[in-house]
Scaffold this active site. Structure first.
Site, PDB file in Angstrom:
ATOM      1  N   GLU A  48      40.809  40.107  45.924  1.00 35.16           N
ATOM      2  CA  GLU A  48      41.671  38.928  46.007  1.00 35.16           C
ATOM      3  C   GLU A  48      40.862  37.642  46.134  1.00 35.16           C
ATOM      4  OE1 GLU A  48      44.866  38.692  45.479  1.00 35.16           O
ATOM      5  OE2 GLU A  48      45.144  40.852  45.296  1.00 35.16           O
ATOM      6  N   ASN A  52      40.772  34.779  43.297  1.00 36.02           N
ATOM      7  CA  ASN A  52      41.167  33.406  43.614  1.00 36.02           C
ATOM      8  C   ASN A  52      40.110  32.400  43.162  1.00 36.02           C
ATOM      9  OD1 ASN A  52      43.635  34.006  44.720  1.00 36.02           O
ATOM     10  ND2 ASN A  52      43.078  33.474  46.815  1.00 36.02           N
ATOM     11  N   ARG A 107      51.382  34.268  38.629  1.00 38.02           N
ATOM     12  CA  ARG A 107      50.651  34.676  39.827  1.00 38.02           C
ATOM     13  C   ARG A 107      51.641  34.808  40.967  1.00 38.02           C
ATOM     14  NH1 ARG A 107      45.779  36.778  38.780  1.00 38.02           N
ATOM     15  NH2 ARG A 107      45.022  35.775  36.924  1.00 38.02           N
TER      16      ARG A 107
END
Length: 145
Positions: A48, A52, A107
């Site tokens: 993650e 990002n 997203r």
């Protein structure tokens, strides 16, 4: 707490390097003999954070992601993932579940929530135009219990 090992790695911010980051961090954590669940948690949180940085930090720009790891003698793994991308204007808002800066890409806006769920602590610092740094801590029970 004393540092027993540390590592620093710089990778290009490309989606094909997400797996590399997950694997390297899992290999580093393996020295602490983590449980399968702990290893899975670490891999998910790292995925993650790296995603990002690629998707939101650099947005269609080239750049690097720096991963810094530290393992302490009390079984804590510290993971720092930093980019020099666009930065986050409002970190508190960005950490709200379902908030995203890329809705056109469908997203979910759950990256920070996932990182928080899979680690013992999460700290996010950012400066617009300078980049973002995500620091996570995970206590590994493995051989330290």
């Amino acid at each position: 707490m004393k540092t027993v090992n540390k590592m620093k790695m710089i990778i290009p911010a490309m989606s094909k390097n997400e797996a590399l980051a997950r694997s390297c961090i899992a290999a580093f954590a393996a020295q602490a003999d983590p449980t399968v669940e702990e290893l899975s948690d670490i891999r998910s949180a790292v995925c993650e954070a790296v995603t990002n940085a690629i998707v939101h930090g650099y947005r269609d720009m080239a750049g690097d992601i720096t991963l810094t790891l530290k393992l302490t003698d009390d079984g804590c793994l510290y993971i720092k993932i930093a980019d020099k991308g666009c930065g986050i204007e409002d970190v508190e808002k960005a950490m709200e579940p379902l908030y995203t800066t890329a809705p056109e890409e469908e997203r979910a806006g759950l990256g920070f929530a996932v990182m928080e769920a899979f680690t013992d602590s999460l700290k996010v610092t950012s400066k617009v135009g300078k980049g973002t740094c995500v620091t996570m801590k995970k206590r590994l029970i493995g051989k330290y219990e």
